[in-house]
Scaffold this motif. Sequence first.
Motif, PDB file in Angstrom:
ATOM      1  N   GLU A 128      26.754 -69.834 -33.180  1.00  0.00           N
ATOM      2  CA  GLU A 128      28.055 -69.181 -33.283  1.00  0.00           C
ATOM      3  C   GLU A 128      29.067 -70.057 -34.011  1.00  0.00           C
ATOM      4  OE1 GLU A 128      29.524 -66.299 -32.930  1.00  0.00           O
ATOM      5  OE2 GLU A 128      27.489 -65.578 -32.721  1.00  0.00           O
ATOM      6  N   GLY A 129      28.837 -71.361 -33.990  1.00  0.00           N
ATOM      7  CA  GLY A 129      29.677 -72.250 -34.785  1.00  0.00           C
ATOM      8  C   GLY A 129      29.201 -72.324 -36.223  1.00  0.00           C
ATOM      9  N   ARG A 130      28.086 -71.575 -36.523  1.00  0.00           N
ATOM     10  CA  ARG A 130      27.491 -71.556 -37.851  1.00  0.00           C
ATOM     11  C   ARG A 130      27.208 -72.961 -38.346  1.00  0.00           C
ATOM     12  NH1 ARG A 130      30.824 -67.380 -37.431  1.00  0.00           N
ATOM     13  NH2 ARG A 130      32.664 -68.573 -37.925  1.00  0.00           N
ATOM     14  N   PHE A 284       8.416 -86.166 -43.458  1.00  0.00           N
ATOM     15  CA  PHE A 284       9.492 -87.129 -43.683  1.00  0.00           C
ATOM     16  C   PHE A 284      10.516 -86.983 -42.566  1.00  0.00           C
ATOM     17  CE2 PHE A 284      10.549 -83.287 -46.034  1.00  0.00           C
ATOM     18  CZ  PHE A 284      11.852 -83.025 -45.668  1.00  0.00           C
ATOM     19  N   LYS A 285      11.213 -88.072 -42.288  1.00  0.00           N
ATOM     20  CA  LYS A 285      12.258 -88.049 -41.271  1.00  0.00           C
ATOM     21  C   LYS A 285      13.547 -87.500 -41.872  1.00  0.00           C
ATOM     22  CE  LYS A 285      10.616 -92.297 -39.007  1.00  0.00           C
ATOM     23  NZ  LYS A 285      11.003 -93.702 -38.672  1.00  0.00           N
ATOM     24  N   LEU A 286      14.247 -86.682 -41.095  1.00  0.00           N
ATOM     25  CA  LEU A 286      15.592 -86.296 -41.508  1.00  0.00           C
ATOM     26  C   LEU A 286      16.512 -87.497 -41.335  1.00  0.00           C
ATOM     27  CD1 LEU A 286      14.474 -83.398 -41.431  1.00  0.00           C
ATOM     28  CD2 LEU A 286      16.625 -82.694 -40.406  1.00  0.00           C
ATOM     29  N   PRO A 287      17.321 -87.810 -42.318  1.00  0.00           N
ATOM     30  CA  PRO A 287      18.181 -88.993 -42.206  1.00  0.00           C
ATOM     31  C   PRO A 287      19.250 -88.822 -41.134  1.00  0.00           C
ATOM     32  CG  PRO A 287      18.737 -87.722 -44.159  1.00  0.00           C
ATOM     33  CD  PRO A 287      17.475 -87.124 -43.610  1.00  0.00           C
ATOM     34  N   ALA A 288      19.686 -89.941 -40.575  1.00  0.00           N
ATOM     35  CA  ALA A 288      20.699 -89.902 -39.515  1.00  0.00           C
ATOM     36  C   ALA A 288      22.002 -89.280 -39.991  1.00  0.00           C
ATOM     37  CB  ALA A 288      20.949 -91.311 -38.989  1.00  0.00           C
ATOM     38  N   SER A 289      22.275 -89.363 -41.295  1.00  0.00           N
ATOM     39  CA  SER A 289      23.527 -88.819 -41.824  1.00  0.00           C
ATOM     40  C   SER A 289      23.643 -87.323 -41.571  1.00  0.00           C
ATOM     41  CB  SER A 289      23.629 -89.097 -43.328  1.00  0.00           C
ATOM     42  OG  SER A 289      22.539 -88.510 -44.032  1.00  0.00           O
ATOM     43  N   THR A 290      22.518 -86.601 -41.614  1.00  0.00           N
ATOM     44  CA  THR A 290      22.579 -85.165 -41.359  1.00  0.00           C
ATOM     45  C   THR A 290      22.991 -84.891 -39.923  1.00  0.00           C
ATOM     46  OG1 THR A 290      20.217 -85.078 -40.795  1.00  0.00           O
ATOM     47  CG2 THR A 290      20.815 -84.655 -43.084  1.00  0.00           C
ATOM     48  N   TRP A 291      22.548 -85.748 -39.012  1.00  0.00           N
ATOM     49  CA  TRP A 291      22.920 -85.563 -37.611  1.00  0.00           C
ATOM     50  C   TRP A 291      24.394 -85.868 -37.378  1.00  0.00           C
ATOM     51  CZ3 TRP A 291      20.089 -83.154 -34.097  1.00  0.00           C
ATOM     52  CH2 TRP A 291      18.723 -83.014 -34.348  1.00  0.00           C
ATOM     53  N   TYR A 292      24.911 -86.891 -38.034  1.00  0.00           N
ATOM     54  CA  TYR A 292      26.336 -87.192 -37.874  1.00  0.00           C
ATOM     55  C   TYR A 292      27.185 -86.019 -38.348  1.00  0.00           C
ATOM     56  CZ  TYR A 292      25.390 -92.059 -36.663  1.00  0.00           C
ATOM     57  OH  TYR A 292      24.983 -93.194 -36.021  1.00  0.00           O
ATOM     58  N   ASP A 293      26.804 -85.418 -39.481  1.00  0.00           N
ATOM     59  CA  ASP A 293      27.528 -84.240 -39.969  1.00  0.00           C
ATOM     60  C   ASP A 293      27.404 -83.081 -38.979  1.00  0.00           C
ATOM     61  OD1 ASP A 293      28.298 -85.532 -42.259  1.00  0.00           O
ATOM     62  OD2 ASP A 293      26.639 -84.778 -43.465  1.00  0.00           O
ATOM     63  N   PHE A 294      26.181 -82.863 -38.510  1.00  0.00           N
ATOM     64  CA  PHE A 294      25.915 -81.775 -37.568  1.00  0.00           C
ATOM     65  C   PHE A 294      26.748 -81.929 -36.299  1.00  0.00           C
ATOM     66  CE2 PHE A 294      23.367 -80.423 -33.860  1.00  0.00           C
ATOM     67  CZ  PHE A 294      23.231 -79.083 -34.133  1.00  0.00           C
ATOM     68  N   TYR A 295      26.731 -83.139 -35.741  1.00  0.00           N
ATOM     69  CA  TYR A 295      27.428 -83.349 -34.475  1.00  0.00           C
ATOM     70  C   TYR A 295      28.948 -83.334 -34.632  1.00  0.00           C
ATOM     71  CZ  TYR A 295      23.121 -84.311 -31.920  1.00  0.00           C
ATOM     72  OH  TYR A 295      21.897 -84.190 -31.307  1.00  0.00           O
ATOM     73  N   SER A 296      29.453 -83.691 -35.788  1.00  0.00           N
ATOM     74  CA  SER A 296      30.898 -83.604 -35.975  1.00  0.00           C
ATOM     75  C   SER A 296      31.351 -82.145 -35.931  1.00  0.00           C
ATOM     76  CB  SER A 296      31.306 -84.252 -37.300  1.00  0.00           C
ATOM     77  OG  SER A 296      30.815 -83.519 -38.407  1.00  0.00           O
ATOM     78  N   HIS A 297      30.543 -81.241 -36.505  1.00  0.00           N
ATOM     79  CA  HIS A 297      30.843 -79.814 -36.439  1.00  0.00           C
ATOM     80  C   HIS A 297      30.674 -79.292 -35.008  1.00  0.00           C
ATOM     81  CE1 HIS A 297      30.524 -80.165 -40.786  1.00  0.00           C
ATOM     82  NE2 HIS A 297      30.968 -78.937 -40.909  1.00  0.00           N
ATOM     83  N   LEU A 298      29.581 -79.695 -34.356  1.00  0.00           N
ATOM     84  CA  LEU A 298      29.323 -79.235 -32.994  1.00  0.00           C
ATOM     85  C   LEU A 298      30.415 -79.712 -32.038  1.00  0.00           C
ATOM     86  CD1 LEU A 298      27.552 -77.872 -30.861  1.00  0.00           C
ATOM     87  CD2 LEU A 298      26.211 -79.994 -30.732  1.00  0.00           C
ATOM     88  N   GLU A 299      30.828 -80.955 -32.176  1.00  0.00           N
ATOM     89  CA  GLU A 299      31.865 -81.503 -31.305  1.00  0.00           C
ATOM     90  C   GLU A 299      33.163 -80.714 -31.436  1.00  0.00           C
ATOM     91  OE1 GLU A 299      33.008 -85.973 -30.026  1.00  0.00           O
ATOM     92  OE2 GLU A 299      33.148 -85.561 -32.177  1.00  0.00           O
TER      93      GLU A 299
END
Length: 349
Positions: A128-130, A284-299
């Motif tokens: 829902e947060g897209r 391949f591993k997803l880089p940590a940078s994608t998670w930081y972006d993801f979590y900033s939106h989720l937060e």
Amino acid sequence: MNRWIEEIIEAGEGYLIEFKESLDKSFIEEVCAFANSSGGKVILGVSDRGVIKGINTDNNFRSRIQDSLRQLQPYLDVGIEVKDNLIVVGVPDGNDKPYACSRGFFIRNGANSQKLTRNEIIEFFQKEGRIRFDELKNDKAVFETDFDEKAFENFLNLTGNITATDIYQPFLDKLMENAVKEGFDDRITTVCASMDDLPFEAGEFDIIWSEGSIFVIGFEKGLSYWKQFLKDEGYIALTESTWFTDEPSSEVLQFWQDCYPDIKSIPDTEKVIMAAGYDLIDRFKLPASTWYDFYSHLEKRVDDVSDNYKGNTDAETILSFNRKEIKIFREHPDEYGYTFFILQKKTNK
């Protein structure tokens, strides 16, 4: 009897219509499901078989309906209209999803209302947060120099027909809305179905693509079940949560034991892949940078909706989990994450 009502009753229950003979405990579940989906109408005084039974329409009874509707969180303006000896409760497509009632979170699945599981609730909040990795803006990209028009045209020419599935019809509707805008709608078909109960034929697909979702039914179960839908030597491209260390910290280990105890190391995940009848083409591993972006939106999304769910135990539990998930990753970004796997179905299994 109003002709409009007669036509609805003749058509029967469906994605947008629910009959209820009385005002029982499940009434608010149906309202919640419609609010979280595309809206709909609950018609009180009609049996599941479409038989008109009638119902009390006086002010006291309508006050009881209003009392029941107050369980819905956050608030939604729901219409109540008397039609002869029936009451039509009109539920709009909510603009502040997800909605919850005292019995949990519900969505509409065909002609039924379905209660969401814990993992489905988490996924619903995120959707829902897209929040999507592939929708996050790349601020470093320069269109004039980075966009290759010829490569893009070649990609479009290579693209075949796509069947998109989700258990939540409004997401599929949004997909088609975007596809129409981009001119790709003639290549896309949507199917509202659960990933563990798919209505497809054996050997129907060249490739199955699934990011951040197979955990809902389990990695091993998903690989085994989906294989039947692939053509011989067909492919699966997907992500799975994996350990990036052999010695995760105690806090991280407890977190994953609570939310997804099937998480494995990359080598152990590869063993599951092989045992399920696939060859591993690449990973391949997803880089940590994608998670930081993801979590900033989720937060931000969690902060935005928190006030709407104060006092709702289920919602507060999910929001608390989201905050804990964000905190743990920021403190231990090198210990776990998503690994992207490309698999090919073996022809001899």
